[in-house]
Design an enzyme around this catalytic site. Structure first.
Site, PDB file in Angstrom:
ATOM      1  NE  ARG A 296     -51.103  -1.623 -34.200  1.00 14.60           N
ATOM      2  CZ  ARG A 296     -50.426  -0.638 -33.613  1.00 14.60           C
ATOM      3  NH1 ARG A 296     -50.111   0.444 -34.298  1.00 14.60           N
ATOM      4  NH2 ARG A 296     -50.066  -0.730 -32.347  1.00 14.60           N
TER       5      ARG A 296
ATOM      6  CG  ASN B  60     -51.075   0.242 -23.468  1.00 11.43           C
ATOM      7  OD1 ASN B  60     -51.469  -0.089 -22.346  1.00 11.43           O
ATOM      8  ND2 ASN B  60     -49.977   0.964 -23.641  1.00 11.43           N
TER       9      ASN B  60
ATOM     10  N   GLY C 196     -39.812 -21.258 -23.796  1.00 14.82           N
ATOM     11  CA  GLY C 196     -41.123 -21.547 -24.350  1.00 14.82           C
ATOM     12  C   GLY C 196     -41.010 -22.229 -25.708  1.00 14.82           C
TER      13      GLY C 196
ATOM     14  N   GLY D 212     -51.657  -6.511 -24.143  1.00 17.99           N
ATOM     15  CA  GLY D 212     -52.452  -7.632 -24.620  1.00 17.99           C
ATOM     16  C   GLY D 212     -51.764  -8.928 -24.270  1.00 17.99           C
ATOM     17  CG  HIS D 213     -50.277  -9.766 -20.965  1.00 17.03           C
ATOM     18  ND1 HIS D 213     -49.958  -9.398 -19.679  1.00 17.03           N
ATOM     19  CD2 HIS D 213     -49.466  -9.041 -21.772  1.00 17.03           C
ATOM     20  CE1 HIS D 213     -49.008  -8.476 -19.704  1.00 17.03           C
ATOM     21  NE2 HIS D 213     -48.699  -8.247 -20.966  1.00 17.03           N
ATOM     22  CB  THR D 214     -52.536 -14.404 -25.892  1.00 20.07           C
ATOM     23  OG1 THR D 214     -52.918 -13.263 -26.661  1.00 20.07           O
ATOM     24  CG2 THR D 214     -53.344 -15.615 -26.327  1.00 20.07           C
TER      25      THR D 214
ATOM     26  N   GLY E 255     -42.335  -5.356 -26.433  1.00 20.27           N
ATOM     27  CA  GLY E 255     -43.633  -5.916 -26.080  1.00 20.27           C
ATOM     28  C   GLY E 255     -43.944  -7.192 -26.850  1.00 20.27           C
ATOM     29  CG  ASP E 256     -46.674  -7.560 -28.887  1.00 19.01           C
ATOM     30  OD1 ASP E 256     -47.750  -7.486 -28.260  1.00 19.01           O
ATOM     31  OD2 ASP E 256     -46.274  -6.682 -29.669  1.00 19.01           O
TER      32      ASP E 256
ATOM     33  CD  GLN F 145     -47.761  -1.285 -22.164  1.00 20.70           C
ATOM     34  OE1 GLN F 145     -47.514  -0.763 -21.091  1.00 20.70           O
ATOM     35  NE2 GLN F 145     -48.931  -1.814 -22.420  1.00 20.70           N
TER      36      GLN F 145
ATOM     37  CE  LYS G 213     -45.047  -7.938 -21.078  1.00 23.40           C
ATOM     38  NZ  LYS G 213     -44.811  -7.851 -22.542  1.00 23.40           N
TER      39      LYS G 213
ATOM     40  CE  LYS H  67     -45.235 -16.318 -30.192  1.00 27.45           C
ATOM     41  NZ  LYS H  67     -45.861 -15.470 -31.218  1.00 27.45           N
TER      42      LYS H  67
ATOM     43  CB  THR I 239     -54.101  -3.234 -32.624  1.00 25.45           C
ATOM     44  OG1 THR I 239     -52.840  -3.866 -32.933  1.00 25.45           O
ATOM     45  CG2 THR I 239     -53.911  -2.246 -31.478  1.00 25.45           C
TER      46      THR I 239
END
Length: 480
Positions: free
Chosen positions: A358, A93, A469, A95-97, A67-68, A279, A71, A386, A356
């Site tokens: 975290r 759950n 990216g 989290g898409h920024t 995840g993260d 996810q 996407k 990234k 979250t």
């Protein structure tokens, strides 16, 4: 022209039960050779657009790791070329920024990332679990920032409702597990899917029958109270929740649809559909690092079961993978970097959870896990995200193989957690490029070492990397 890349091979021992454990290293030298063009041709803007237009009528964007991966950004970009963007599994759950054309940041959890494109219809499929207070809060936030949601979001009448008590139960379960906790987002996803599989869950369509809704909710709440001594439940709790959901039902009604019909009708009428996974594959309930996984199927199979569309309708699937690896919560992480190295990646990549907050655990790119993910999903291409985060490193490692303690190769990503704890990771070390690449938009303009890194990943996994990216903004994407 052949390039000879001087590389060292490193074996790391690994344990995921104690993240602070010291690791031992043994090193031997190898040389990796690849035949690549030093000056690859530039891909014009028109050619890049044509590549996106050539994607199948039903295409998907799925995560390759834990995840993260980023996407949401790719979905946001591709959505401009699709009429429908659909979520098929998971819940808040995810989290898409994403960033709009003015660079404004949006954090989405339930609403599909296509919402920023005003001509896109967003569908929340039957495989998603929906927390209505959170959904309405998300919609209100979008509307207050000038993003119209009216008539642009459809929610499956078959989707299951996630209640506040599911979130409470999630926390109670984690507390029970103590040292062996899963590390969930505590958003109630697992308990809601448990209700669904236990066949006492409540679906969106049940909101249309308020005569039977209180009884169904009472059964759910009573079951939770009998299971957890710290779960407080009584008649007043039920009464308050029923009143809340009467209001929610009225507000939700315009959004409710038979999305199975909507999706299949759209396919019949040749409309272009983009599926947005939440996810990622290594968190899949079947194929992930069980039990340290999510409660749904974020891999390709979840598209069919979560939207009600046939396998033969699905075309191109794009896997999204970071240039390194992260995960949150507990569970195995073979290529994890502890200490300053992991901290450097965490802060350079701003690796803190969208949902979250975290801090994410960080490590080198795991080729074994990536190859496994590509095998399961049959990706037609990859989006490497990234890459710019690695720009300050003198050298970069790739985890290319797993080894048993006796040196024998582990042929695929193992299901055995004990084996994952004991195995050693074999690394290739490639040179860094030590320069800012965030403003580069043509692949041929990347430093030679950056191109070597990209192309070595392609060689190792056997899947082309078509998107790279180099920053968070919409425009910070290289088409290869």
């Amino acid at each position: 022209m052949a390039l000879s890349i001087s590389s060292s091979l490193t074996l790391h021992s690994h344990s995921f039960f104690n993240h602070q454990q010291k690791r031992s290293f043994t090193t031997s030298n190898v040389v990796v050779c690849s035949a690549k063009s030093v000056h690859p041709p530039k891909l014009s803007a028109a050619a890049a657009a044509a590549r996106i237009e050539s994607l199948s009528q039903v295409s998907g964007v799925l995560g390759c790791q834990w995840g993260d991966e980023g996407k949401g950004k790719l979905v946001d970009i591709l959505a401009q070329h699709f009429e429908i963007v659909a979520r098929c599994q998971g819940g808040a759950n995810a989290g898409h920024t994403i960033y709009n054309s003015e660079g404004k940041k949006f954090a989405l959890h339930l609403v599909p990332s296509g919402i920023l494109n005003e001509d896109t219809l967003c569908v929340i499929g039957n495989g998603v679990v929906v927390h209505l207070p959170g959904l309405f809060q998300e919609i209100d936030g979008l509307e207050s920032n000038g993003v119209s949601c009216k008539g642009r979001i459809l929610i499956s009448d078959r989707a299951h409702l996630l209640f506040d008590f599911h979130q409470t139960v999630d926390g109670l379960r984690e507390s029970e597990l103590a040292k062996s906790f899963i590390g969930t987002t505590k958003r109630g996803i697992g308990p809601c899917y448990s209700s669904k599989v236990n066949r006492n869950g409540i679906r969106v369509s049940d909101l249309r029958h308020m005569d039977t809704f209180p009884h169904k909710l009472d059964l759910l709440l009573s079951d939770a109270a009998s299971r957890f001594k710290d779960f407080k439940y009584g008649p007043d709790v039920l009464k308050k929740e029923v009143e809340n959901y009467k209001r929610y039902a009225e507000r939700l009604e315009p959004f409710i649809a038979d999305t199975v019909h909507v999706m299949n009708d759209a396919i019949a009428h040749k409309k272009k559909i983009l599926v947005e996974g939440g996810q990622a594959t290594m968190l899949d309930i079947d194929f992930g690092t069980y039990p340290f996984v999510t409660s749904s199927s974020p891999s390709a199979g979840g598209i069919c079961t979560g939207l009600g569309i046939a396998p033969r309708a699905i075309g191109d699937l794009i896997g999204v993978v970071k240039a390194y690896t992260t995960r949150v919560g507990s569970g195995p992480f073979p290529t994890e970097m502890l200490g300053p190295g992991g901290d450097l990646l965490r802060f350079a990549g701003q690796e803190f959870g969208t949902t979250t907050g975290r801090p994410r655990r960080c490590g080198w790119l795991d080729i074994v896990a990536l190859r496994f993910s590509c095998q399961i999903n049959g990706f037609s291409s990859l989006n490497l995200t990234k890459l710019d985060v690695l720009s300050d490193l003198d050298e970069i490692q790739l985890g290319v193989a797993y080894k048993h303690v006796d040196g024998a190769t582990v042929n695929s990503f193992p299901s055995d957690l004990r084996l994952l704890e004991q195995l050693k990771v074999e690394y290739e070390v490639l040179p860094g490029w030590k320069s800012d690449i965030s403003k580069i938009r043509n692949y041929s303009d990347l430093p030679k070492a950056a191109r070597q890194y990209v192309e070595r990943i392609e060689e190792l996994v056997g899947t082309p990397i078509n998107y790279i990216g180099v920053g968070p903004g919409r425009d910070a994407l290289i088409y290869k």
